[in-house]
Design an enzyme around this catalytic site. Structure first.
Site, short mmCIF file in Angstrom:
data_model
loop_
_atom_site.label_atom_id
_atom_site.label_comp_id
_atom_site.label_asym_id
_atom_site.label_seq_id
_atom_site.Cartn_x
_atom_site.Cartn_y
_atom_site.Cartn_z
N ARG A 249 62.12 -11.09 12.33
CA ARG A 249 61.20 -12.14 12.76
C ARG A 249 61.70 -12.70 14.09
NH1 ARG A 249 57.39 -15.76 11.03
NH2 ARG A 249 57.58 -17.94 11.70
N SER B 8 56.57 -14.95 7.63
CA SER B 8 55.98 -13.67 8.02
C SER B 8 57.02 -12.87 8.78
CB SER B 8 54.74 -13.89 8.88
OG SER B 8 53.71 -14.49 8.13
N GLU C 171 53.45 -6.29 8.50
CA GLU C 171 53.94 -7.58 8.03
C GLU C 171 54.36 -7.56 6.56
OE1 GLU C 171 52.44 -12.26 8.03
OE2 GLU C 171 51.24 -10.69 8.99
#
Length: 732
Positions: free
Chosen positions: A285, A309, A354
């Site tokens: 991330r 996410s 994702e």
């Protein structure tokens, strides 16, 4: 082979070298020249000797001539630099046409003459063969091609490339501690292929998560989360810390949003029951600030208050955040149900690859790098990351809970009353009657929506909570909205059981209903069936109340598979949606919205026309896709039957056959029904015909004052969703 030549300074002095590289370099520099034919005879060399020399230097692949248009020079370029020169610096190969043009220049400069001299030594046909080989090899060496297969490719998802690039293998080998070398040879990198493949997420996991989402009736929720749902959910969670009650400030006065909390709870349950990963994996991330991490020491635990996410593909974010951000690397465990959810099969942005981790997930800090420590890492891999945090997954608060136990609880909070609105009563509201058309939306929102920008209506047998939300559709979100606008306002409502958006209305002079569904799916539970009289009435009255002239209702989009299908067929068929309105009409003649005030924006006769159109007038053996082969085996002779067959058996090709419809309709978008499957509801005529109103304003009164939407949007008004990464990408 001996290469004979004469120095330019001594044209009668014959010399030789055994090294072709030296020979080519001297020719290029202009310090030597080929021997002439008399000198060849003197040396008793074969008649084809000079031509053999030309061919040899043309096939010599270590260094080749390339043309640079910027300087008008020909340069001798090492093979390793051929691809970068062509791709990044606009150098070009040299062919016979270039040579002929050079010879035909009427007033050549000294540079032109030197270029011509250089090329006169080459056999250009042989040189082109060398170019092709070098270009391919250079492409490979420069980290663009390998034979190392991604284990995720076999999921059949179209966004996944089959092979790793060498740069990716290099990066992953270093980042996953498979080597401590920053620079590896091609053979060394390739040797890591099997190890890297073992660490990466396999197709099996992606497919398990895909079918789990489908079986959970959660496609719409995932689509919503990936578009703008994540913004609203995470904004609420981070602001209120409602998943971490221990962190809630007692002095805070929190106004609850039960509608949004319900969506959050459904999403948490969805992740909590997701299949475990077959192996331990690494996810990434990038963030813009680490204010919430700065206090951590090695070994400390960080617990996240919101969904996180992440991506399984560091290169997606690496390339797009190349201007410098903070990298977070997380190792997630194997075989623990509820760790995270792979959503790429149904995400509106599948290339992000994702993986969503739930709120309350705990992460242990195992390493931290910044500044000088990152310098080598940055230089080699092109990552301008300011800092790098490495975490390992520890757990989350939901794994051992039953679904019914997953409830958000915020002590001492305020739950606002629902604002019930009977829109028909507002038709006789003098305040609305006396307002200009363009001022009605503001009045309705200010007067009848709650502090959460919500209002409640009873339609038929169901009660619906409607939300005012704002959007910007001028950048990456443009495809998902009918209106292209900086300050757009929409009204949405979601299914209380599954969390998916079941109606999305873009407000304007026309209300556009469910344009977004072409990228999502229509509510499978039919909680919202717009093809009913009560909805036609409600939409008409809503248009009156907020000052819109018409309502445009867009097609339903659905997906389906047969119970007899194999697992592989189900996996494929549940990825591709199609217009339910077109399919049902072609299949059995079903028409939607047969109301007097609703007119289709397409001609049904144009769809009937397909049944008389021969498939092989459209589908050709020269087509680059699979349509021709499938058409042959289908036994279908006309485009109508073939379209139905493709939907039911090969939905992956729906877009391909719809593109082919341009041929059927002579590339005329105005008559091609596939370009606009929608219906126009004349809302004010409906109200007039049903005696709700006795006057329809002129068309010029249905205008929106410039800036009127913008005045309604803000952090304490109608909140506009944002996604900084995607916004940045579109600005580049």
């Amino acid at each position: 082979m001996s290469y004979y030549y004469v120095p330019i300074s001594s044209p009668y002095q014959i010399e030789s070298t055994e090294y072709i590289d030296d020979f080519v370099t001297m020719l290029f520099d202009g310090s030597i020249e080929f021997i002439n034919d008399e000198q060849r005879k003197q040396l008793k060399l074969p008649e084809n000797y000079i031509q053999s020399v030309r061919e040899n230097i043309s096939l010599y692949s270590d260094r080749v001539p390339l043309y640079d248009i910027g300087s008008n020079h020909i340069f001798l370029i090492h093979r390793d630099n051929v691809y970068p020169r062509i791709y990044f610096e606009n150098y070009r190969f040299i062919d016979q046409n270039f040579y002929n043009d050079l010879k035909n220049i009427k007033k050549p400069t000294s540079i032109d003459k030197n270029n011509l001299r250089i090329l006169s030594h080459y056999d250009l046909s042989k040189l082109y063969t060398t170019y092709m080989k070098i270009f391919y090899d250079s492409f490979v060496v420069n980290s663009y091609i390998t034979h190392c297969q991604r284990p995720s490719f076999f999921s059949g998802m179209e966004h996944i490339r089959p092979y790793y690039t060498i740069n990716e293998l290099n990066y992953l080998a270093y980042d996953w501690n498979l080597t401590n070398k920053l620079s590896l040879t091609t053979s060394e990198i390739n040797s890591f292929c099997k190890k890297i493949s073992q660490y990466d997420i396999p197709a099996e996991t992606l497919l398990d998560h895909q079918m789990y989402i489908y079986d959970s009736k959660a496609i719409g929720l995932v689509k919503h989360y990936s578009l703008f749902g994540s913004y609203y959910m995470n904004y609420y969670l981070r602001k209120n810390k409602c998943c971490l009650p221990g962190e809630i400030n007692d002095d805070m006065t929190i106004v609850r949003n039960l509608y949004l909390e319900n969506q959050i709870e459904i999403m948490i349950r969805l992740i909590k029951n997701a299949p475990g990963f077959t192996k331990s994996h690494t996810v990434y991330r990038f963030v813009e600030t680490d204010d919430y991490l700065k206090h951590l020491n090695i070994g400390d635990i960080y617990q996240d208050s919101s969904f996180m996410s992440t991506t399984r593909n560091p290169f997606y974010y690496k390339e797009n955040y190349a201007f410098g951000y903070i990298l977070i690397k997380i190792t997630i465990p194997k075989k623990i149900k509820g760790t995270g959810l792979c959503i790429e099969a149904y995400s509106n942005f599948p290339n992000e690859e994702e993986i969503v981790l739930p709120p309350t997930t705990r992460y242990r800090l195992v390493n931290y790098m910044e500044n000088q420590e990152l310098e080598n890492f940055q230089n080699v891999f092109g990552i301008v990351a300011k800092k790098k945090y490495e975490f390992e997954w520890v757990g989350n608060d939901y794994i051992d809970k039953a679904d019914f136990e997953i409830k958000i609880d915020i002590p001492n909070s305020i739950i606002p009353k629902k604002n019930f609105v009977d829109l028909k009563e507002l038709i006789n509201d003098d305040n609305i009657k006396n307002l200009s058309i363009s001022d009605r939306l503001k009045y309705f929102r200010d007067t009848y929506s709650s502090v959460n920008n919500q209002f409640v209506c009873q339609i038929g047998n169901y009660e619906y909570i409607f939300n005012f939300e704002a959007y910007n559709s001028t950048s990456v979100y443009k495809p998902f909205f009918y209106y292209e606008i900086n300050d757009g306002i929409m009204v949405t409502t979601s299914n209380p059981k599954y969390g998916n958006i079941n109606i999305l209305m873009e407000l304007g002079p026309e209300i556009h209903v469910n344009y977004y569904f072409r990228y999502s799916v229509t509510d499978p539970s039919i909680v919202v069936d717009l093809n009913r009289s009560e909805w036609i009435e409600w939409l008409s009255v809503f248009s009156y109340v907020i000052g819109s002239r018409n309502v445009v209702i867009h097609s339903n989009y659905v997906l389906q598979y047969d119970k007899s299908d194999t697992i592989k067929q189900k996996q494929m068929k549940t990825r591709y949606t199609f217009s339910q309105n077109i399919y049902l009409y072609l299949k059995n003649g079903t028409k939607f919205f047969e109301f007097d005030e609703v007119v289709p924006n397409f001609d049904y006769a144009r769809l009937d026309y397909l049944f008389g159109y021969n498939v092989f007038d459209v589908i050709k053996p020269t087509d680059r896709d699979e349509l021709y082969r499938i058409t042959q085996s289908s036994g279908k002779s006309n485009m109508g039957d073939l379209y139905i067959y493709i939907i039911e058996n090969h939905p992956k090709l729906i877009r391909s056959i719809e593109d082919k419809m341009d041929i059927v309709y002579n590339y005329n978008d105005n008559i091609n029904p596939f370009k606009n499957i929608s219906y126009n509801l004349d809302a004010w005529r409906y109200l007039y015909d049903h005696y709700y109103i006795n006057h329809i304003p002129s068309e010029k009164e249905f205008t929106i004052k410039k800036g009127s939407f913008k005045k309604l949007i803000g952090s304490k008004k109608i909140v506009k969703f944002q996604n900084r990464l995607r916004t940045y990408l579109m600005s580049q």
